[in-house]
Design a protein around this motif. Structure first.
Motif, short mmCIF file in Angstrom:
data_model
loop_
_atom_site.label_atom_id
_atom_site.label_comp_id
_atom_site.label_asym_id
_atom_site.label_seq_id
_atom_site.Cartn_x
_atom_site.Cartn_y
_atom_site.Cartn_z
N ALA A 10 0.84 -1.20 0.00
CA ALA A 10 0.00 0.00 0.00
C ALA A 10 0.87 1.25 0.00
O ALA A 10 0.55 2.23 -0.68
CB ALA A 10 -0.93 0.00 1.21
N ALA A 11 1.97 1.22 0.73
CA ALA A 11 2.87 2.38 0.79
C ALA A 11 3.50 2.67 -0.57
O ALA A 11 3.53 3.83 -1.00
CB ALA A 11 3.96 2.16 1.84
N VAL A 12 3.99 1.63 -1.23
CA VAL A 12 4.62 1.89 -2.54
C VAL A 12 3.57 2.36 -3.54
O VAL A 12 3.87 3.20 -4.40
CB VAL A 12 5.41 0.68 -3.08
N HIS A 13 2.36 1.86 -3.41
CA HIS A 13 1.29 2.27 -4.32
C HIS A 13 0.88 3.72 -4.07
O HIS A 13 0.64 4.47 -5.01
CB HIS A 13 0.09 1.34 -4.18
N GLY A 14 0.83 4.10 -2.81
CA GLY A 14 0.37 5.44 -2.47
C GLY A 14 1.45 6.51 -2.43
O GLY A 14 1.28 7.58 -3.01
N ARG A 15 2.56 6.20 -1.77
CA ARG A 15 3.61 7.22 -1.57
C ARG A 15 4.66 7.23 -2.67
O ARG A 15 5.21 8.27 -2.99
CB ARG A 15 4.33 7.00 -0.24
N ARG A 16 5.03 6.04 -3.13
CA ARG A 16 6.04 5.88 -4.19
C ARG A 16 7.40 6.42 -3.76
O ARG A 16 8.16 6.94 -4.55
CB ARG A 16 5.57 6.51 -5.48
N GLU A 17 7.70 6.28 -2.49
CA GLU A 17 8.99 6.73 -1.96
C GLU A 17 10.06 5.66 -2.21
O GLU A 17 9.78 4.47 -2.06
CB GLU A 17 8.89 7.01 -0.46
N PRO A 18 11.28 6.07 -2.54
CA PRO A 18 12.35 5.09 -2.76
C PRO A 18 12.53 4.11 -1.59
O PRO A 18 12.78 2.92 -1.81
CB PRO A 18 13.60 5.95 -2.96
N LYS A 19 12.38 4.60 -0.36
CA LYS A 19 12.55 3.72 0.80
C LYS A 19 11.54 2.58 0.79
O LYS A 19 11.85 1.46 1.17
CB LYS A 19 12.44 4.52 2.10
N ASP A 20 10.32 2.85 0.37
CA ASP A 20 9.30 1.81 0.33
C ASP A 20 9.64 0.73 -0.69
O ASP A 20 9.49 -0.46 -0.42
CB ASP A 20 7.93 2.41 0.03
N TRP A 21 10.10 1.14 -1.87
CA TRP A 21 10.51 0.17 -2.89
C TRP A 21 11.66 -0.68 -2.35
O TRP A 21 11.68 -1.89 -2.52
CB TRP A 21 10.95 0.87 -4.18
N TYR A 22 12.62 -0.02 -1.74
CA TYR A 22 13.76 -0.73 -1.17
C TYR A 22 13.32 -1.71 -0.08
O TYR A 22 13.73 -2.88 -0.08
CB TYR A 22 14.77 0.27 -0.59
N ASP A 23 12.50 -1.25 0.84
CA ASP A 23 12.09 -2.08 1.98
C ASP A 23 11.42 -3.37 1.54
O ASP A 23 11.74 -4.44 2.07
CB ASP A 23 11.12 -1.31 2.89
N ILE A 24 10.50 -3.29 0.60
CA ILE A 24 9.79 -4.52 0.25
C ILE A 24 10.71 -5.50 -0.45
O ILE A 24 10.69 -6.70 -0.17
CB ILE A 24 8.50 -4.24 -0.56
N ALA A 25 11.55 -5.02 -1.34
CA ALA A 25 12.50 -5.93 -2.01
C ALA A 25 13.48 -6.51 -1.01
O ALA A 25 13.77 -7.72 -1.03
CB ALA A 25 13.23 -5.20 -3.14
N PHE A 26 13.99 -5.67 -0.13
CA PHE A 26 14.96 -6.14 0.87
C PHE A 26 14.34 -7.22 1.76
O PHE A 26 14.95 -8.26 2.01
CB PHE A 26 15.46 -4.98 1.72
#
Length: 110
Positions: A10-26
């Protein structure tokens, strides 16, 4: 952890912040509940909720890890190389893309 994975989607879909993309992949790559276990946890806990906006967020996640230049793998690799400059960017990109694509596919999202 199942809640974390869906919240991060939901965070990556809504905020699109680099940290969110990193967190889920990590987390999918390095957490004990990552990999196939992540989708199993989500399916076990939230199977009834995997529709509507949740499916839209998961499709968005998959799309943003579909190609190396997409914002998901780019954000993951950018941060990973700050923390671990000795990692190979191409390998890290492929790893992140594969982990996220498998997660989404295991949840029935292509």
């Amino acid at each position: 952890m199942a809640g974390f994975f869906l919240a991060k989607c939901a965070a990556v879909h809504g905020r699109r912040e680099p940290k969110d993309w990193y967190d889920i992949a990590f987390m999918l790559l390095h957490d004990q509940y990552g990999g196939p276990a992540a989708a199993e946890l989500v399916n076990t806990r939230f199977a009834a909720d995997l529709k509507g906006e949740v499916t839209t967020a998961l499709r968005d996640l998959a799309a943003n890890f579909a190609v190396p230049a997409a914002q998901g793998p780019s954000a993951y690799v950018d941060q990973l190389l700050v923390d671990h400059p000795d990692f190979d960017a191409d390998v890290a990109t492929a790893d992140a893309m594969t982990a996220v694509q498998k997660f989404c596919r295991n949840l029935g999202v292509n």
